[in-house]
Motif scaffolding. Structure first.
Motif, PDB file in Angstrom:
ATOM      1  N   ASP A   1       0.836  -1.193   0.000  1.00 12.44           N
ATOM      2  CA  ASP A   1       0.000   0.000   0.000  1.00 12.44           C
ATOM      3  C   ASP A   1       0.878   1.253   0.000  1.00 12.44           C
ATOM      4  O   ASP A   1       1.650   1.482   0.931  1.00 12.44           O
ATOM      5  N   ARG A   2       0.762   2.057  -1.057  1.00 13.29           N
ATOM      6  CA  ARG A   2       1.634   3.235  -1.204  1.00 13.29           C
ATOM      7  C   ARG A   2       1.443   4.242  -0.075  1.00 13.29           C
ATOM      8  O   ARG A   2       2.403   4.831   0.409  1.00 13.29           O
ATOM      9  N   TYR A   3       0.215   4.442   0.366  1.00 15.42           N
ATOM     10  CA  TYR A   3      -0.037   5.383   1.459  1.00 15.42           C
ATOM     11  C   TYR A   3       0.656   4.917   2.738  1.00 15.42           C
ATOM     12  O   TYR A   3       1.309   5.708   3.426  1.00 15.42           O
ATOM     13  N   SER A   4       0.523   3.637   3.068  1.00 12.47           N
ATOM     14  CA  SER A   4       1.179   3.094   4.271  1.00 12.47           C
ATOM     15  C   SER A   4       2.688   3.222   4.165  1.00 12.47           C
ATOM     16  O   SER A   4       3.373   3.590   5.126  1.00 12.47           O
ATOM     17  N   TYR A   5       3.211   2.922   2.986  1.00 12.63           N
ATOM     18  CA  TYR A   5       4.645   3.011   2.750  1.00 12.63           C
ATOM     19  C   TYR A   5       5.137   4.445   2.973  1.00 12.63           C
ATOM     20  O   TYR A   5       6.101   4.685   3.703  1.00 12.63           O
ATOM     21  N   LYS A   6       4.479   5.414   2.354  1.00 13.85           N
ATOM     22  CA  LYS A   6       4.899   6.814   2.457  1.00 13.85           C
ATOM     23  C   LYS A   6       4.739   7.352   3.882  1.00 13.85           C
ATOM     24  O   LYS A   6       5.600   8.078   4.378  1.00 13.85           O
ATOM     25  N   SER A   7       3.634   7.012   4.550  1.00 16.42           N
ATOM     26  CA  SER A   7       3.429   7.525   5.907  1.00 16.42           C
ATOM     27  C   SER A   7       4.443   6.900   6.871  1.00 16.42           C
ATOM     28  O   SER A   7       4.929   7.570   7.781  1.00 16.42           O
ATOM     29  N   THR A   8       4.812   5.641   6.655  1.00 11.25           N
ATOM     30  CA  THR A   8       5.836   5.010   7.479  1.00 11.25           C
ATOM     31  C   THR A   8       7.187   5.669   7.246  1.00 11.25           C
ATOM     32  O   THR A   8       7.918   5.968   8.192  1.00 11.25           O
ATOM     33  N   GLU A   9       7.499   5.926   5.999  1.00  8.40           N
ATOM     34  CA  GLU A   9       8.756   6.581   5.651  1.00  8.40           C
ATOM     35  C   GLU A   9       8.862   7.948   6.339  1.00  8.40           C
ATOM     36  O   GLU A   9       9.890   8.278   6.941  1.00  8.40           O
ATOM     37  N   LEU A  10       7.803   8.729   6.291  1.00 11.65           N
ATOM     38  CA  LEU A  10       7.784  10.042   6.919  1.00 11.65           C
ATOM     39  C   LEU A  10       7.879   9.928   8.435  1.00 11.65           C
ATOM     40  O   LEU A  10       8.652  10.651   9.079  1.00 11.65           O
ATOM     41  N   ASN A  11       7.112   9.025   9.023  1.00 15.68           N
ATOM     42  CA  ASN A  11       7.120   8.834  10.471  1.00 15.68           C
ATOM     43  C   ASN A  11       8.514   8.451  10.967  1.00 15.68           C
ATOM     44  O   ASN A  11       9.000   8.986  11.961  1.00 15.68           O
TER      45      ASN A  11
ATOM     46  N   ASN B   1       8.262  -0.411  -1.312  1.00 15.13           N
ATOM     47  CA  ASN B   1       6.853  -0.318  -1.651  1.00 15.13           C
ATOM     48  C   ASN B   1       6.551  -1.457  -2.626  1.00 15.13           C
ATOM     49  O   ASN B   1       6.495  -1.265  -3.832  1.00 15.13           O
TER      50      ASN B   1
END
Length: 176
Positions: A13-23, A36
């Protein structure tokens, strides 16, 4: 923490991937390698390398079963596997599939099967989950100690249960 202080994460899931990366960036976490991709088919993650394999596989079809089998390949001997699996895979806190149950028993030492509380919004969060916690055997002849089987009323108690499972010789009081 991993022994090498390196973490690897895979999510389709791209959203999960990006939000994890940012977090992780904001938290200043140790070296993190994120992909991803589909964790079931990713070529970037090797086999038998990981001290800890954690997953919350999607429900449906045979995906949870495939995640269990992939986790068995990813964990190194002595590595821990913690998977949140759909309640529908279990009957009386026991995996329904005898083949899968035997595969897990032959390759791991099962530490716990813990039923989580029902999600307050099943449409958003999926079905009720059960945590399967096991350790990949180092030797095939390892015996199976007692397994903790139970339910937690809320997520606050999970940390305490895991702590007791990790450090069984620490004295426990009546308040615990």
């Amino acid at each position: 923490y991993c022994k090498q202080r390196q973490l690897t994460g895979v999510d389709i899931d791209r959203y999960s991937y990006k939000s994890t990366e940012l977090n992780l960036l904001l938290q200043g976490a140790p070296e993190i390698v994120l992909y991803n991709e589909d964790a079931l088919t990713s070529k970037h993650i090797g086999t038998g390398l990981y001290d800890l394999v954690i997953g919350n596989p999607p429900s449906g079809e045979d995906l949870p079963t495939r995640f269990i089998r992939r986790s068995l390949l990813l964990a190194k001997p002595g590595g821990k596997i913690l998977l949140l699996l759909p309640e529908t895979m279990f009957s009386d806190m026991r995996l329904i599939s005898g083949t899968l149950r035997n595969q897990i028993a032959s390759q791991t030492t099962v530490k716990a099967v813990i039923e989580f509380p029902a999600p307050y919004n099943e449409k958003a969060y999926g079905p009720k989950r059960i945590l399967l916690y096991c350790i990949k055997k180092q030797l095939e002849s390892e015996h199976q100690p007692s397994i903790f089987v139970g339910r937690i009323p809320d997520f606050d108690g999970l940390r305490d249960v895991i702590e007791v499972l990790e450090y069984p010789d620490v004295p426990v009081t009546n308040n615990d």
